[in-house]
Scaffold this active site. Structure first.
Site, short mmCIF file in Angstrom:
data_model
loop_
_atom_site.label_atom_id
_atom_site.label_comp_id
_atom_site.label_asym_id
_atom_site.label_seq_id
_atom_site.Cartn_x
_atom_site.Cartn_y
_atom_site.Cartn_z
CE1 TYR A 59 -3.27 -2.78 0.25
CE2 TYR A 59 -3.68 -2.21 2.54
CZ TYR A 59 -3.96 -2.98 1.42
OH TYR A 59 -4.94 -3.94 1.50
N GLY A 216 -19.96 -3.61 -0.88
CA GLY A 216 -20.13 -3.93 -2.29
C GLY A 216 -18.89 -3.57 -3.08
#
Length: 287
Positions: A59, A216
């Protein structure tokens, strides 16, 4: 529900943790848009009781780990740092597979270095990506060899527990029977429950289940929890946000679910933590 806990790598952690993926710059690459804000988010998370922070050396790369170290080092005994290996970044920010056993070992060492710690609470072996972020993957070593590398790292005391990510039920079962898993990190949400068989296995085995994409898909034109009409109706009735409803549904779904919502905003962080106070009625979002 924030006050409820579940075991992770020998610690009972609050079920709402923090994911550091949004701290680096756009595309999870480069420095944060606002360095001081990123530090403030991390410190506020711990103030609010977060005991589980999810990160990765890739990251940034290095960025999220270095921010965590700057904000929180020396780490409290009750803070579990969880990272992942299986990918790297090139100079342009592209995601590259890195699943050779030696690469896994090297990348755990890089996590230890950038975080400034001698042991990680857990490390997830990320097997593959189903979101298209890893392209043109070379043939990977067998899972057995990858798990053996992870076991060696645990035996050396560099990681306390082994996890697995983006894994099928067969892969999760194989890994748990081979080395013993403390966590599984797969995609799961109210609008995408296709991983329910893995969640059920984790419930049976007492393994923490850490859903990514909890609201989602992050990709355009794919279902999002916050767009669901039932979710929005419940949120309106309760006077909370649709995101809080979606996260609360996950907490209610199973007691072994640990959340790691990420943000680069203190206000958004506080909203996520406040999900622990959201009480869904028995019929809300049934199923």
């Amino acid at each position: 529900m924030l006050r409820s806990t579940y075991p992770l790598a020998g610690h009972d952690v609050h079920r709402i943790g923090f994911g550091a993926m949004q701290l680096p710059g756009p595309g999870v690459f480069g420095p944060p848009r606002d360095h001081d804000q990123a530090i403030a988010v991390l410190r506020r998370a711990v103030e609010l009781g977060v005991g589980h922070i999810d990160t990765a050396q890739f990251y940034g790369p290095d960025v999220s780990n270095e921010l965590i170290r700057e904000a929180l080092h020396p780490y409290g005994d009750d803070l579990v740092l969880v990272s992942k290996v299986g990918a790297r970044r090139d100079a342009a920010g592209a995601w590259l597979p890195a699943l050779q056993p030696q690469q896994l070992k090297e990348d755990v060492e890089e996590n230890l270095r950038t975080l400034g710690t001698e042991q990680l609470g857990a490390v997830n072996l990320r097997l593959h990506e189903d979101d298209g972020s890893v392209q043109d993957a070379e043939p990977q070593d067998e899972l057995a060899a990858q798990l053996e590398a992870m076991k060696q790292l645990r035996d050396e005391g560099k990681i306390a527990g082994i996890g697995i990510s983006t894994a099928t039920l067969d892969q999760v079962r194989t890994a748990h029977e081979s080395v013993g898993l403390v966590c599984v990190q797969n995609a799961f949400s109210y609008v995408d429950q296709s991983d329910a068989d893995v969640l059920d296995y984790c419930i049976e085995q007492g393994i923490a289940y850490v859903p990514y994409f909890p609201l989602g898909s992050a990709f355009p034109q794919m279902p999002k929890v916050t767009d669901d009409d039932q979710v929005k109706a419940v949120a309106q009735r309760l006077g909370v946000t649709p995101a809080q409803v979606g996260l609360a549904w996950l907490l209610r779904r199973a007691a072994n679910v640990l959340l790691i919502p990420g943000t680069s905003s203190v206000a958004h962080l506080e909203d996520n933590i406040a999900t622990g106070d959201v009480e869904l009625a028995e019929g809300d979002l049934a199923g």
